[in-house]
Every structure is written in structure tokens, then in C-alpha cells.
Design an enzyme around this catalytic site. Structure first.
Site, PDB file in Angstrom:
ATOM      1  N   PRO A 132       0.676  -1.235   0.094  1.00  0.00           N
ATOM      2  CA  PRO A 132      -0.015  -0.016   0.099  1.00  0.00           C
ATOM      3  C   PRO A 132       0.972   1.240   0.144  1.00  0.00           C
ATOM      4  O   PRO A 132       0.469   2.090  -0.707  1.00  0.00           O
ATOM      5  CB  PRO A 132      -0.767  -0.067   1.300  1.00  0.00           C
ATOM      6  N   THR A 162      -1.784  -8.421  -9.873  1.00  0.00           N
ATOM      7  CA  THR A 162      -2.585  -8.811 -10.995  1.00  0.00           C
ATOM      8  C   THR A 162      -2.793 -10.392 -10.858  1.00  0.00           C
ATOM      9  O   THR A 162      -1.935 -10.979 -10.683  1.00  0.00           O
ATOM     10  CB  THR A 162      -1.920  -8.395 -12.291  1.00  0.00           C
ATOM     11  N   GLU A 256      12.220  -7.086 -15.764  1.00  0.00           N
ATOM     12  CA  GLU A 256      12.985  -6.482 -17.068  1.00  0.00           C
ATOM     13  C   GLU A 256      12.458  -7.444 -18.060  1.00  0.00           C
ATOM     14  O   GLU A 256      12.253  -6.581 -19.144  1.00  0.00           O
ATOM     15  CB  GLU A 256      14.378  -7.099 -16.867  1.00  0.00           C
ATOM     16  N   ARG A 284     -17.002   8.297 -41.943  1.00  0.00           N
ATOM     17  CA  ARG A 284     -17.737   9.347 -41.458  1.00  0.00           C
ATOM     18  C   ARG A 284     -17.195  10.715 -42.496  1.00  0.00           C
ATOM     19  O   ARG A 284     -16.329  10.959 -42.762  1.00  0.00           O
ATOM     20  CB  ARG A 284     -17.028  10.008 -39.988  1.00  0.00           C
ATOM     21  N   ILE A 353     -10.620  11.103 -33.506  1.00  0.00           N
ATOM     22  CA  ILE A 353     -11.113  11.135 -35.076  1.00  0.00           C
ATOM     23  C   ILE A 353     -12.494  10.561 -34.845  1.00  0.00           C
ATOM     24  O   ILE A 353     -13.529  10.733 -35.771  1.00  0.00           O
ATOM     25  CB  ILE A 353     -10.115   9.874 -35.618  1.00  0.00           C
ATOM     26  N   HIS A 354     -13.070   9.874 -33.712  1.00  0.00           N
ATOM     27  CA  HIS A 354     -14.418   9.388 -33.522  1.00  0.00           C
ATOM     28  C   HIS A 354     -15.213  10.437 -33.036  1.00  0.00           C
ATOM     29  O   HIS A 354     -16.372  10.146 -33.037  1.00  0.00           O
ATOM     30  CB  HIS A 354     -14.248   8.456 -32.517  1.00  0.00           C
ATOM     31  N   GLY A 355     -14.760  11.644 -33.017  1.00  0.00           N
ATOM     32  CA  GLY A 355     -15.864  12.650 -32.451  1.00  0.00           C
ATOM     33  C   GLY A 355     -16.558  12.368 -31.320  1.00  0.00           C
ATOM     34  O   GLY A 355     -15.899  11.625 -30.400  1.00  0.00           O
ATOM     35  N   GLU A 379       4.852  -2.219 -14.447  1.00  0.00           N
ATOM     36  CA  GLU A 379       6.210  -2.628 -14.485  1.00  0.00           C
ATOM     37  C   GLU A 379       7.123  -1.247 -14.336  1.00  0.00           C
ATOM     38  O   GLU A 379       8.127  -1.270 -15.187  1.00  0.00           O
ATOM     39  CB  GLU A 379       6.325  -3.466 -15.895  1.00  0.00           C
TER      40      GLU A 379
HETATM   41  C1  LIG Z   1      -3.839  -2.205 -12.589  1.00  0.00           C
HETATM   42  C2  LIG Z   1      -2.308  -2.238 -11.848  1.00  0.00           C
HETATM   43  C3  LIG Z   1      -1.872  -3.632 -11.876  1.00  0.00           C
HETATM   44  C4  LIG Z   1      -0.641  -3.728 -11.007  1.00  0.00           C
HETATM   45  N1  LIG Z   1       0.097  -5.084 -11.025  1.00  0.00           N
HETATM   46  C5  LIG Z   1       0.860  -5.193 -10.195  1.00  0.00           C
HETATM   47  C6  LIG Z   1       1.556  -6.628  -9.992  1.00  0.00           C
HETATM   48  O1  LIG Z   1       0.950  -7.805 -10.549  1.00  0.00           O
HETATM   49  N2  LIG Z   1       2.376  -6.804  -9.035  1.00  0.00           N
HETATM   50  C7  LIG Z   1       2.910  -5.830  -8.561  1.00  0.00           C
HETATM   51  O2  LIG Z   1       4.131  -5.935  -7.603  1.00  0.00           O
HETATM   52  N3  LIG Z   1       2.453  -4.557  -8.623  1.00  0.00           N
HETATM   53  C8  LIG Z   1       1.540  -4.324  -9.461  1.00  0.00           C
HETATM   54  N4  LIG Z   1       1.045  -2.888  -9.723  1.00  0.00           N
HETATM   55  C9  LIG Z   1       1.649  -1.740  -9.097  1.00  0.00           C
HETATM   56  C10 LIG Z   1       2.782  -1.097  -9.900  1.00  0.00           C
HETATM   57  O3  LIG Z   1       3.873  -1.729 -10.267  1.00  0.00           O
HETATM   58  C11 LIG Z   1       2.981   0.324  -9.081  1.00  0.00           C
HETATM   59  O4  LIG Z   1       1.534   1.159  -9.077  1.00  0.00           O
HETATM   60  C12 LIG Z   1       3.899   1.139  -9.608  1.00  0.00           C
HETATM   61  O5  LIG Z   1       5.141   0.481  -9.650  1.00  0.00           O
HETATM   62  C13 LIG Z   1       3.956   2.702  -9.217  1.00  0.00           C
HETATM   63  O6  LIG Z   1       4.019   2.476  -7.795  1.00  0.00           O
HETATM   64  P1  LIG Z   1       2.997   3.504  -7.126  1.00  0.00           P
HETATM   65  O7  LIG Z   1       1.671   3.274  -7.468  1.00  0.00           O
HETATM   66  O8  LIG Z   1       3.187   3.037  -5.468  1.00  0.00           O
HETATM   67  O9  LIG Z   1       3.311   4.953  -7.253  1.00  0.00           O
HETATM   68  P2  LIG Z   1       4.586   5.605  -6.521  1.00  0.00           P
HETATM   69  O10 LIG Z   1       5.856   4.814  -6.331  1.00  0.00           O
HETATM   70  O11 LIG Z   1       3.933   6.117  -5.032  1.00  0.00           O
HETATM   71  O12 LIG Z   1       4.891   6.839  -7.555  1.00  0.00           O
HETATM   72  C14 LIG Z   1       3.866   8.132  -7.626  1.00  0.00           C
HETATM   73  C15 LIG Z   1       4.457   9.137  -8.618  1.00  0.00           C
HETATM   74  O13 LIG Z   1       5.636   9.793  -8.223  1.00  0.00           O
HETATM   75  C16 LIG Z   1       6.678   9.183  -9.353  1.00  0.00           C
HETATM   76  N5  LIG Z   1       7.974   8.805  -8.758  1.00  0.00           N
HETATM   77  C17 LIG Z   1       8.155   8.157  -7.545  1.00  0.00           C
HETATM   78  N6  LIG Z   1       9.416   7.867  -7.217  1.00  0.00           N
HETATM   79  C18 LIG Z   1      10.097   8.912  -8.274  1.00  0.00           C
HETATM   80  C19 LIG Z   1      11.532   9.455  -8.397  1.00  0.00           C
HETATM   81  N7  LIG Z   1      12.675   8.643  -7.667  1.00  0.00           N
HETATM   82  N8  LIG Z   1      11.800  10.373  -9.204  1.00  0.00           N
HETATM   83  C20 LIG Z   1      10.842  10.689  -9.828  1.00  0.00           C
HETATM   84  N9  LIG Z   1       9.448  10.568  -9.616  1.00  0.00           N
HETATM   85  C21 LIG Z   1       8.986   9.523  -8.718  1.00  0.00           C
HETATM   86  C22 LIG Z   1       6.290   8.019  -9.986  1.00  0.00           C
HETATM   87  O14 LIG Z   1       6.780   7.878 -11.404  1.00  0.00           O
HETATM   88  C23 LIG Z   1       4.429   8.244  -9.792  1.00  0.00           C
HETATM   89  O15 LIG Z   1       4.518   9.353 -10.987  1.00  0.00           O
HETATM   90  C24 LIG Z   1       0.086  -2.770 -10.579  1.00  0.00           C
HETATM   91  C25 LIG Z   1      -0.643  -1.571 -10.628  1.00  0.00           C
HETATM   92  C26 LIG Z   1      -1.607  -1.331 -11.345  1.00  0.00           C
HETATM   93  C27 LIG Z   1      -2.501  -0.038 -11.528  1.00  0.00           C
END
Ligand SMILES: Cc1cc2nc3c(=O)[nH]c(=O)nc-3n(C[C@H](O)[C@H](O)[C@H](O)COP(=O)(O)OP(=O)(O)OC[C@H]3O[C@@H](n4cnc5c(N)ncnc54)[C@H](O)[C@@H]3O)c2cc1C
Length: 401
Positions: A132, A162, A256, A284, A353-355, A379
């Protein structure tokens, strides 16, 4: 679309696999995807069909019952599948990452136990790093494993899994202090545990709860969940690779190849958006002619197609580099970054494009518009990709003065 996103130099086997998957996508996925997505329904028939095609075992070695194919073949299949429906590629992706991590880092007993059943799609994988309070900053993980005899006791809360509900094997990254003295760098005191569980929600194993599906803006159909460990006991032989303290590196290796996969998804979704845009633009009419005949719309189509081509070329390059045994973190980061940004832009242009009709749930582009943003985050966000790319560039172009 015949002309765009061609890949040269494929073997006969690769071409055959791809045309089989393409046919499956056109017949079995595209006609039902939007309806299932609107109902947030798990695409069981599609998953069963992909199992039969052997897609769950595409990269698993033949000795374990898989097809032993390359990352390139896998990525091209993912591109096709995402063209049909991105959620389906999500169902395969975490499975593929866990199978890859087992193949690369698992003990012989772990490979023998899991890979044949993963190749058949009987065991389905999910992977769990995020919590979280963290996603990008993996080194801040707080979930913990403590050794107790021949077992480890795991506690903590995970987020954003996921396939958290539908999977039966989760690779979970936690902090493990055992054997790592005070002051050890965070990434050297993390361990990946292979956690087997029942599919479904609620208490799926003593000490392990999957609370329910997270309600998302898009990427529906595939389940995304939390995971709560409360005194979860895991035997020592379920430490990935048998040795603690290597989890961070194992997960980064998995992510990776996952990045190439996300790039491939971006390519697939962008291709579909282009197909929808170019088709609508010829149907269209405004001001007495098809909108495709207005130069402004033609320019949009030209930009969209160019982005589709560029993203595909970078994704293929990153996959081929990995297949050749070379380090590909730079190329995978670039491909993921570019393909996800371009995907968002191509989808938005197709939407424009779909308006007004693009805003209606009757049109497929509405679904793509809600799906594309996920690729900017999963990722590793765009910012994280740029950090990886920047660091690698400074390694390669070190100032010699
Ligand atoms: C639909 C969905 C499926 C997912 N599935 C998986 C899964 O299967 N397993 C899993 O482990 N995770 C999963 N994730 C989690 C996902 O990998 C994370 O949401 C993602 O890595 C971003 O972490 P965060 O949401 O905590 O954002 P944060 O890390 O809190 O980042 C918030 C913002 O701050 C920016 N930021 C953070 N640190 C820096 C920095 N050092 N410099 C500049 N900008 C920064 C980020 O780019 C972002 O814009 C999933 C997420 C979603 C939405």
C-alpha cells in the site's frame, strides 16, 4: 493490419505460432472483448482457448512441457493478444514472469514441481512486490519473513496483485532478516517466496487472505487484488532458489522481461486504435467528404502509424537483445517508455477522430481510452524508466577527461 508492425527474419515456426494466435484474436477475442469488459467479467473461455494453444507455456523449456520459444515470439504473441484485449495479455503476463523467474533462479525441485503444470496452465502465476505504501521504491518493502525451524512465518500487506484471485502460485517479495546482519543494504535482505494457494477470495490458505477485486477504471476482466499475510507459514524449500537475500535481483530480472511484455502490449493497443481510427475516418463524412480526406485527419493518421511502427521496432529490438544473451535493460526501458507513451497518444488521436461517438460505450475506442493509462504505470512508471535509461547512459558514455 497487413502493412504496419511487420517483423522481418522470423522462422517458419514463429510465423505459424503468430498466425494461429492472430486468428484466435480475430475470431475469439475481438468480437467479445468490449462486452466482457463492460461487465468486468473474467474471460474464462478465452483463457481455456489460450491454454489449448499452449500460450501459457510459450517460453517454458520443452523438457518441462512448454514450447521453449524465445522472448521475441512471446512478445509478438502478446502484441497480438493486446490488440484484441489488453486484459487478456495481463492474465498471461504475471504467469510468464513467475515461470521465467523459476526457470532462471529456481532449484531443480522447484522447476520439476511447478514448470510442467505451469506450461499446461494448471498452475497460474502472480507476482507481488508492491505494498500500500510503495510501488516504485521496492527497497522500502516492510512485509517480513522470520525463520521458525524449517519454516518461515510471513506477515504484511501487499497491493495491486494482477491475477491475485485467479492464480494458484504467487511469487512474493518480503524482507528476511535471517542471515543478514543489521545494516545490510535493503536489496540484499529480500527474499522471494513461492506461495501456493487456492484460487478465489477470502482466506485461501491459513494465514493468507485475498480480500476481493479492486474496482478499476479500465483493465477490467482480469482481477487485481490485495494480499494479506498474517502468520503465513511457508516451508524453507519454497524460498526461490533455496537461498535467502536474493529476492530483489530475482524480481528485477523478472520485471525486466516484463517490461518488453508491457512494451508489446502498448504496441498491440496502439495498433488496434489505429485500425479503428483509419476505418472510422473513411466512413464518417463532414463538409461533403470522408473526414479521412481532410488533411488534418490524414496528418493524425500519419503520426499514429509512424508511432505504431517506431514502438514496434524498439520492442522487437529489446526482445532480440535479450534473446541473444546480452544485457537489455537500456533497450527494455526505452521500449517500455516509448511504447506506453505512444500508445496513450495514438489512442487519444483515434478517440478524437471518432468525435462524440468515441465517448459512447458502443464504440471500442472508449475501452482502449480507459486501458492505455495502465501501461504508463505498470512494470515501472515513465519516471522510473527514465531513471534506468539515464543511469545506463551515464555508464556507457562515461566522461573520460
Ligand atoms: C492495474 C495495476 C496492476 C498492477 N499489478 C501489479 C502486480 O501484479 N504486482 C506488483 O507488484 N505491482 C503491481 N502494480 C503496481 C505497480 O507496479 C505500481 O503502481 C507502480 O510501480 C507505481 O508505484 P505506485 O503506484 O506506488 O506509485 P509511486 O511509487 O508512489 O509513484 C507516484 C508518482 O511518483 C513518481 N515517482 C516515484 N519515485 C520517483 C522518483 N524517484 N523520481 C521521480 N518520480 C518518482 C512516479 O513515477 C509516479 O508518477 C499494479 C498497478 C496497477 C495500477
Amino acid at each position: 493490419m497487413a502493412r504496419l508492425a511487420q517483423t522481418h527474419g522470423l522462422t517458419d515456426v514463429q510465423q505459424e505460432i503468430l498466425s494461429t494466435v492472430r486468428e484466435f484474436v480475430d475470431k475469439e477475442i475481438i468480437p467479445v472483448a468490449t462486452e466482457l469488459e463492460h461487465r468486468d467479467e473474467y474471460p474464462q473461455d478465452i483463457v481455456d482457448g489460450l491454454k489449448e494453444l499452449g500460450v501459457f507455456g510459450l517460453m517454458i523449456p520443452e523438457e518441462y512441457g512448454g514450447l521453449g520459444e524465445s522472448l521475441l515470439t512471446y512478445a509478438l504473441c502478446v502484441e497480438e493478444i493486446a490488440r484484441g484485449w489488453m486484459s487478456v495479455s495481463g492474465i498471461i503476463n504475471t504467469h510468464f514472469i513467475v515461470a521465467y523467474m523459476l526457470k532462471q533462479h529456481g532449484t531443480q525441485e522447484q522447476k520439476d514441481t511447478f514448470l510442467p503444470r505451469m506450461a499446461a496452465g494448471e498452475v497460474r502465476g502472480a507476482f507481488s512486490m508492491s505494498e500500500p505504501a510503495l510501488g516504485s521504491d521496492v527497497s522500502a518493502i516492510t512485509s517480513k519473513a522470520v525463520k521458525d525451524g524449517d519454516e518461515y512465518v510471513l506477515n504484511g500487506q501487499k497491493m495491486w496483485l494482477t491475477n491475485g484471485g485467479t492464480s494458484t502460485l504467487v511469487a512474493v517479495l518480503v524482507r528476511s532478516d535471517e542471515g543478514h546482519p543489521e545494516g545490510t543494504a535493503p536489496h540484499k535482505s529480500m527474499t522471494t517466496f513461492l506461495v501456493e494457494k487456492e484460487p478465489g477470495f477470502g482466506e485461501v490458505r491459513p494465514g493468507l487472505t485475498i480480500p476481493g477485486k479492486i474496482d478499476k477504471m479500465g483493465y477490467k476482466g482480469v482481477d487485481t487484488t490485495e494480499l494479506i499475510m498474517d502468520g503465513l507459514r511457508i516451508p524453507a524449500n519454497r524460498v526461490l532458489g533455496g537461498v535467502t537475500g536474493r529476492g530483489f535481483y530475482q524480481m528485477m530480472d523478472g520485471v525486466e522481461v516484463g517490461r518488453v511484455n508491457v512494451a508489446a502490449r502498448g504496441c498491440g493497443v496502439a495498433q488496434r486504435a489505429f485500425e479503428l481510427g483509419v476505418s472510422y475516418a473513411q466512413q464518417r463524412h463532414t463538409f461533403g467528404k470522408p473526414i479521412a480526406q481532410h488533411q488534418a485527419i490524414q496528418f493524425k493518421l500519419a503520426e499514429m502509424a509512424t508511432k505504431v511502427e517506431a514502438a514496434h521496432a524498439m520492442m522487437v529490438n529489446a526482445a532480440r537483445k535479450k534473446d541473444s544473451g546480452e544485457r537489455n535493460d537500456l533497450e527494455a526501458g526505452m521500449a517500455k517508455y516509448l511504447a506506453s507513451e505512444y500508445c496513450k497518444e495514438v489512442v487519444e488521436d483515434a478517440f478524437r477522430i471518432h468525435g462524440g461517438y468515441g465517448f459512447s460505450k458502443e464504440y471500442e475506442i472508449e475501452r482502449l481510452y480507459r486501458e492505455a493509462p495502465m501501461l504508463l504505470i505498470g512494470e515501472g512508471t515513465a519516471e522510473i524508466q527514465k531513471m534506468i535509461i539515464g543511469r545506463r547512459l551515464l555508464e556507457e558514455y562515461r566522461f573520460q577527461g
